[in-house]
Write a protein that holds these residues in place. Structure first.
Motif, PDB file in Angstrom:
ATOM      1  N   TRP A 298      31.214   6.715  32.126  1.00 47.18           N
ATOM      2  CA  TRP A 298      32.557   6.906  32.332  1.00 47.18           C
ATOM      3  C   TRP A 298      32.096   7.093  34.079  1.00 47.18           C
ATOM      4  O   TRP A 298      33.062   7.204  35.533  1.00 47.18           O
ATOM      5  CB  TRP A 298      32.919   7.223  32.011  1.00 47.18           C
ATOM      6  N   SER A 299      30.875   7.719  34.452  1.00 45.44           N
ATOM      7  CA  SER A 299      30.489   8.100  35.946  1.00 45.44           C
ATOM      8  C   SER A 299      30.641   6.885  37.180  1.00 45.44           C
ATOM      9  O   SER A 299      30.839   7.272  38.218  1.00 45.44           O
ATOM     10  CB  SER A 299      29.835   9.019  35.623  1.00 45.44           C
ATOM     11  N   LYS A 300      30.500   5.917  36.359  1.00 42.83           N
ATOM     12  CA  LYS A 300      30.833   4.682  37.024  1.00 42.83           C
ATOM     13  C   LYS A 300      31.804   4.242  37.680  1.00 42.83           C
ATOM     14  O   LYS A 300      32.722   3.183  38.673  1.00 42.83           O
ATOM     15  CB  LYS A 300      30.588   3.716  36.904  1.00 42.83           C
ATOM     16  N   ILE A 301      33.123   4.809  37.715  1.00 43.44           N
ATOM     17  CA  ILE A 301      34.614   5.036  37.686  1.00 43.44           C
ATOM     18  C   ILE A 301      35.274   6.268  38.939  1.00 43.44           C
ATOM     19  O   ILE A 301      35.079   7.195  38.529  1.00 43.44           O
ATOM     20  CB  ILE A 301      35.616   4.883  35.894  1.00 43.44           C
ATOM     21  N   ASP A 302      36.098   5.066  39.605  1.00 44.77           N
ATOM     22  CA  ASP A 302      36.398   5.692  40.386  1.00 44.77           C
ATOM     23  C   ASP A 302      37.106   6.491  40.067  1.00 44.77           C
ATOM     24  O   ASP A 302      37.747   6.868  38.831  1.00 44.77           O
ATOM     25  CB  ASP A 302      37.603   4.856  41.479  1.00 44.77           C
ATOM     26  N   ASN A 303      37.617   8.625  40.338  1.00 39.50           N
ATOM     27  CA  ASN A 303      38.077   9.369  38.994  1.00 39.50           C
ATOM     28  C   ASN A 303      40.010   8.934  39.554  1.00 39.50           C
ATOM     29  O   ASN A 303      40.578   9.818  38.756  1.00 39.50           O
ATOM     30  CB  ASN A 303      37.534  10.372  40.051  1.00 39.50           C
ATOM     31  N   ASP A 304      40.042   8.325  40.404  1.00 44.54           N
ATOM     32  CA  ASP A 304      41.491   7.786  40.577  1.00 44.54           C
ATOM     33  C   ASP A 304      42.243   7.359  39.629  1.00 44.54           C
ATOM     34  O   ASP A 304      43.222   7.023  39.806  1.00 44.54           O
ATOM     35  CB  ASP A 304      41.912   7.699  41.992  1.00 44.54           C
ATOM     36  N   LYS A 305      41.743   6.768  38.770  1.00 43.59           N
ATOM     37  CA  LYS A 305      41.400   5.308  37.440  1.00 43.59           C
ATOM     38  C   LYS A 305      41.442   6.101  36.205  1.00 43.59           C
ATOM     39  O   LYS A 305      41.417   5.341  34.773  1.00 43.59           O
ATOM     40  CB  LYS A 305      40.753   4.379  37.676  1.00 43.59           C
ATOM     41  N   ILE A 306      40.721   7.443  36.108  1.00 44.11           N
ATOM     42  CA  ILE A 306      40.572   8.522  35.037  1.00 44.11           C
ATOM     43  C   ILE A 306      41.128   9.601  34.663  1.00 44.11           C
ATOM     44  O   ILE A 306      41.337  10.396  36.416  1.00 44.11           O
ATOM     45  CB  ILE A 306      39.066   8.494  35.130  1.00 44.11           C
ATOM     46  N   GLY A 307      42.034  10.035  33.826  1.00 41.21           N
ATOM     47  CA  GLY A 307      42.744  11.570  33.903  1.00 41.21           C
ATOM     48  C   GLY A 307      43.662  11.674  33.717  1.00 41.21           C
ATOM     49  O   GLY A 307      44.245  10.560  34.157  1.00 41.21           O
ATOM     50  N   VAL A 308      44.870  12.171  32.913  1.00 40.98           N
ATOM     51  CA  VAL A 308      46.447  12.280  32.852  1.00 40.98           C
ATOM     52  C   VAL A 308      46.950  12.951  34.168  1.00 40.98           C
ATOM     53  O   VAL A 308      47.849  12.615  34.862  1.00 40.98           O
ATOM     54  CB  VAL A 308      46.350  13.062  31.507  1.00 40.98           C
ATOM     55  N   ASP A 309      45.785  13.929  35.126  1.00 36.15           N
ATOM     56  CA  ASP A 309      46.442  13.868  36.082  1.00 36.15           C
ATOM     57  C   ASP A 309      46.248  12.952  37.461  1.00 36.15           C
ATOM     58  O   ASP A 309      47.462  13.032  37.980  1.00 36.15           O
ATOM     59  CB  ASP A 309      45.745  15.225  36.766  1.00 36.15           C
ATOM     60  N   SER A 310      45.692  12.102  37.588  1.00 29.30           N
ATOM     61  CA  SER A 310      45.126  11.324  38.207  1.00 29.30           C
ATOM     62  C   SER A 310      46.274  10.317  37.834  1.00 29.30           C
ATOM     63  O   SER A 310      46.917   9.247  38.875  1.00 29.30           O
ATOM     64  CB  SER A 310      44.539  10.101  38.185  1.00 29.30           C
ATOM     65  N   LEU A 311      46.663   9.451  37.007  1.00 22.56           N
ATOM     66  CA  LEU A 311      47.669   8.612  36.488  1.00 22.56           C
ATOM     67  C   LEU A 311      49.117   9.687  36.358  1.00 22.56           C
ATOM     68  O   LEU A 311      49.956   8.174  37.368  1.00 22.56           O
ATOM     69  CB  LEU A 311      47.049   8.594  34.859  1.00 22.56           C
ATOM     70  N   ARG A 312      48.856  10.478  36.598  1.00 15.28           N
ATOM     71  CA  ARG A 312      50.829  11.241  37.065  1.00 15.28           C
ATOM     72  C   ARG A 312      50.510  10.952  38.411  1.00 15.28           C
ATOM     73  O   ARG A 312      51.545  10.594  39.564  1.00 15.28           O
ATOM     74  CB  ARG A 312      50.676  12.454  37.144  1.00 15.28           C
ATOM     75  N   LEU A 313      49.951  11.359  39.204  1.00 11.33           N
ATOM     76  CA  LEU A 313      50.498  11.470  41.268  1.00 11.33           C
ATOM     77  C   LEU A 313      50.037   9.328  40.690  1.00 11.33           C
ATOM     78  O   LEU A 313      50.812   9.465  41.860  1.00 11.33           O
ATOM     79  CB  LEU A 313      48.774  11.177  41.514  1.00 11.33           C
ATOM     80  N   ARG A 314      49.050   8.511  40.149  1.00 11.24           N
ATOM     81  CA  ARG A 314      49.635   7.691  40.386  1.00 11.24           C
ATOM     82  C   ARG A 314      50.795   6.733  40.653  1.00 11.24           C
ATOM     83  O   ARG A 314      51.912   6.025  40.879  1.00 11.24           O
ATOM     84  CB  ARG A 314      48.662   6.629  39.864  1.00 11.24           C
ATOM     85  N   LEU A 315      51.494   7.211  39.104  1.00 10.91           N
ATOM     86  CA  LEU A 315      52.647   6.885  38.864  1.00 10.91           C
ATOM     87  C   LEU A 315      53.561   7.642  39.778  1.00 10.91           C
ATOM     88  O   LEU A 315      55.111   6.960  40.061  1.00 10.91           O
ATOM     89  CB  LEU A 315      53.693   7.805  37.254  1.00 10.91           C
ATOM     90  N   VAL A 316      53.815   8.763  40.421  1.00 10.89           N
ATOM     91  CA  VAL A 316      54.488   8.861  41.734  1.00 10.89           C
ATOM     92  C   VAL A 316      54.689   8.304  42.881  1.00 10.89           C
ATOM     93  O   VAL A 316      55.631   7.691  43.451  1.00 10.89           O
ATOM     94  CB  VAL A 316      53.833  10.473  42.096  1.00 10.89           C
ATOM     95  N   GLU A 317      53.651   7.709  43.608  1.00 13.09           N
ATOM     96  CA  GLU A 317      52.994   6.432  44.676  1.00 13.09           C
ATOM     97  C   GLU A 317      54.293   5.402  44.091  1.00 13.09           C
ATOM     98  O   GLU A 317      54.472   4.778  45.058  1.00 13.09           O
ATOM     99  CB  GLU A 317      51.384   6.808  44.657  1.00 13.09           C
ATOM    100  N   LEU A 318      53.497   5.111  42.708  1.00 13.41           N
ATOM    101  CA  LEU A 318      54.455   3.889  42.789  1.00 13.41           C
ATOM    102  C   LEU A 318      55.707   3.729  42.832  1.00 13.41           C
ATOM    103  O   LEU A 318      56.399   3.006  43.179  1.00 13.41           O
ATOM    104  CB  LEU A 318      53.586   3.650  41.215  1.00 13.41           C
ATOM    105  N   LEU A 319      56.479   4.797  42.017  1.00 17.28           N
ATOM    106  CA  LEU A 319      57.513   5.116  41.851  1.00 17.28           C
ATOM    107  C   LEU A 319      58.321   4.910  43.169  1.00 17.28           C
ATOM    108  O   LEU A 319      59.456   4.403  43.698  1.00 17.28           O
ATOM    109  CB  LEU A 319      58.291   6.399  41.016  1.00 17.28           C
ATOM    110  N   THR A 320      57.892   5.798  44.407  1.00 13.83           N
ATOM    111  CA  THR A 320      58.197   6.532  45.273  1.00 13.83           C
ATOM    112  C   THR A 320      57.827   4.583  45.911  1.00 13.83           C
ATOM    113  O   THR A 320      59.351   4.643  46.472  1.00 13.83           O
ATOM    114  CB  THR A 320      57.067   7.083  46.055  1.00 13.83           C
ATOM    115  N   ALA A 321      57.319   4.260  45.941  1.00 12.94           N
ATOM    116  CA  ALA A 321      57.099   3.153  46.696  1.00 12.94           C
ATOM    117  C   ALA A 321      57.630   1.526  46.820  1.00 12.94           C
ATOM    118  O   ALA A 321      59.201   0.922  47.017  1.00 12.94           O
ATOM    119  CB  ALA A 321      55.405   1.849  46.841  1.00 12.94           C
TER     120      ALA A 321
END
Length: 601
Positions: A298-321
């Motif tokens: 899993w170290s080969k994956i960008d950190n913004d694609k793993i973990g619930v914290d990263s997912l939450r930030l991604r959702l905020v960005e998507l909703l705002t956009a």
């Protein structure tokens, strides 16, 4: 690849757009505007066993209960607001199909200003919501198992970013005895698809990482409603259950090598049963960080694609956009719907709650009816556009047309035998006997300005009223055939079959007999004509009421009030026609020309 970086190093929430726009969208959702206008929203979907509830708990921080009997049986709208003090507000948004009384009862249920919300209290509240919505297990008989009403949860606090998420029940393919039914399965799927069909929604599809992606029904449904897969975000759960050697397949999926989604894939590690038993001692975020940090794959994956914290930030960005992109279109749609609603409201006229307002409303309708009828009877059609849009309101024209048709009909079809025209001759010239004989059987008739061009022109036009109340009044008209030829031969036959001992004359009773025979077709023509006039008038009344009164219920009531006196007048018209026919079938005249002409003949 950016490589593995510290999971706490999230992008800043600044520049994510105006929170006021998000608040406006949430308010529109609360007002059920989403039933008529597609609103931007984040939608969480997945199977009941996909780990969707755990993902939702990680994103929202809400302690969703683990009791299977309290699984999601309604949609839940969760919104986050930033404010100085922490509080939780819960309420119910009734569905558009809920009755007015029931909707008022549901809106009365509220829990505002709660300072905290632990798992035990949340379970108790959800149990209360089930009862308020009238939800129970399938074994409870008449109560429903799922509801279209929406539970709204507002999470307000100083550390909250503006975010809104809609969670819908998880789809399932097997029924549980005493809990769900086959009908519940179809109902839940229909509810999920209704939300996913919104073209302005972001679909967060939660699927387990330890199963074959190609078999996941939720992804098939998402692709049906999002064929280009432009608004679907995939979230993988249960990475700890992936079979050894299958990690590369999951890695290809997240890195976009297989089953590419425009919004990409994320992966989270939900707590296991042993983790949950630790209660408050368990730190989900630390456990998740440790899991992904200790697995080399899993170290080969960008950190913004793993973990619930990263997912939450991604959702905020998507909703705002999506809100920034679609807000102007939402505003346009709302304005168009508002104008359409205002037009319908204006068509209902002013308020008429009081008796005086009702009288004023009815007087206005009566005045409009009277003025339009006066114009219709006088053929003054230029003063009102209604005569253009509804040609059947041209009453005078319809009457004149039917009168001409009746005149033609009586002239061409009103006799049993055709008369022969021309002056008699005492002694026909030589060679004219055959000509006169032929003339007596001819179809010749005097010239007529109403001479029809075809037989169809003489067939009366019956207006289709579509009202069963007139069936017993209107005459079932039979169009008479054209008169037969040869009245002279017919008269000779009548005379020869009826003569007695008269000397050079005939029995005067033959005249009324032949008169009645000649006028047998008058009944069909006259009663058919009167029926058409009644149909025309009744159609006019119905069309005019529809023109001046747009509200179906009021129009139906007015017509119902008018119907009895109208029926009485229609019956009197038919009775009057029959009375005239009875008089005309019995010949009597004081016209001296009749006697003089008879004497000459």
């Amino acid at each position: 690849m950016s490589g593995n970086r510290d999971m706490d190093d999230h992008p800043s929430s600044q520049g994510l757009g105006d929170p006021k726009l998000l608040e406006i969208i949430d308010k529109l959702v609360e007002l059920n505007i989403g039933d008529t206008v597609a609103l931007p929203q984040l939608l969480v979907v997945g199977d009941q066993s996909s780990g969707k509830s755990s993902v939702l708990e990680g994103i929202t921080g809400l302690p969703f209960p683990r009791d299977s009997s309290l699984c999601t049986r309604f949609a839940t709208q969760i919104t986050f607001r930033r404010a100085a003090h922490t509080r939780f507000n819960l309420s119910i948004i009734p569905s558009q199909t809920t009755s007015k009384e029931e909707a008022a009862r549901l809106r009365d249920w509220k829990l505002d200003g709660m300072k905290s919300l632990n798992r035990k209290d949340f379970s108790r509240i959800l149990d209360e919501v089930h009862n308020v919505m009238g939800i129970s297990n399938a074994s409870a008989g008449a109560k429903k198992s799922f509801s279209d009403d929406v539970l709204k949860i507002e999470v307000i606090g100083p550390d909250q970013q503006h975010l809104g998420v809609v969670d819908v029940p998880g789809i399932f393919r097997k029924i549980t005895e005493g809990v769900t039914t086959q009908s519940d399965m179809a109902s839940v799927r229909a509810m999920v698809e209704r939300y996913m069909a919104n073209p302005r929604s972001i679909i967060m599809a939660v699927v387990p990482a330890n199963v074959d992606i190609a078999t996941q029904e939720i992804l098939e449904i998402a692709k049906f409603h999002d064929p280009a897969e432009q608004r679907t975000l995939g979230v993988l759960t249960k990475p700890d259950l992936i079979d050894k050697g299958a990690e590369d397949n999951v890695l290809d999926l997240i890195q976009g090598t297989t089953h590419t989604l425009s919004l990409g894939w994320s992966m989270v590690k939900n707590p296991g049963q042993q983790d949950l038993k630790r209660g408050d001692d368990f730190d989900r975020h630390a456990s998740e960080k440790a899991f992904f940090g200790t697995h080399e794959i899993w170290s080969k994956i960008d950190n913004d694609k793993i973990g619930v914290d990263s997912l939450r930030l991604r959702l905020v960005e998507l909703l705002t956009a999506i809100v920034q992109k679609e807000f102007k279109h939402v505003r346009s749609d709302v304005m168009q719907n508002l104008k359409a609603s205002e037009k319908k409201l204006n068509a209902l006229g002013p308020s008429r709650e009081t008796r005086e307002e009702q009288q004023k409303y009815l007087l206005k309708l009566a005045d409009r009816f009277q003025s339009m009828t006066a114009n219709a009877l006088e053929a003054r059609y230029a003063g009102d556009n209604a005569f253009e849009s509804t040609p059947r309101l041209r009453l005078a024209t319809a009457m004149v047309t039917r009168n001409e048709l009746f005149s033609n009909d009586v002239w061409h079809r009103g006799l049993t035998m055709r008369f022969v025209y021309g002056k008699p001759k005492d002694k026909p010239a030589e060679g004219e006997n055959e000509k006169q004989k032929s003339s007596s059987d001819s179809d010749e008739a005097p010239p007529s300005s109403h001479d029809p061009q075809s037989e169809e022109d003489m067939v009366p036009t019956r207006y289709q009223v579509g009202d069963d109340d007139l069936d017993d009044i209107l005459y079932n008209e039979r169009i008479p055939a054209s008169p037969d030829k040869g009245i002279m031969k017919w008269m000779e036959k009548v005379y020869n079959s009826s003569r007695g001992y008269e000397m050079g004359t005939f029995d005067v009773s033959l005249i009324p007999f032949m008169w009645k025979q000649q006028t047998l077709k008058w009944e069909d023509l006259a009663l058919g004509y009167t029926s058409d006039i009644i149909s025309t008038v009744h159609t006019y009344i119905r069309d005019l009421l529809k023109e001046i009164c747009q509200e179906d219920r009021v129009r139906s009531t007015l017509l119902s009030v008018m119907m009895d006196p109208l029926i009485e007048r229609y019956k009197r018209a038919m009775d009057q026609t029959r009375s005239i026919l009875e008089v005309e079938h019995n010949p009597m005249t004081y016209n001296h020309y009749f006697a003089e002409n008879l004497e000459k003949w």
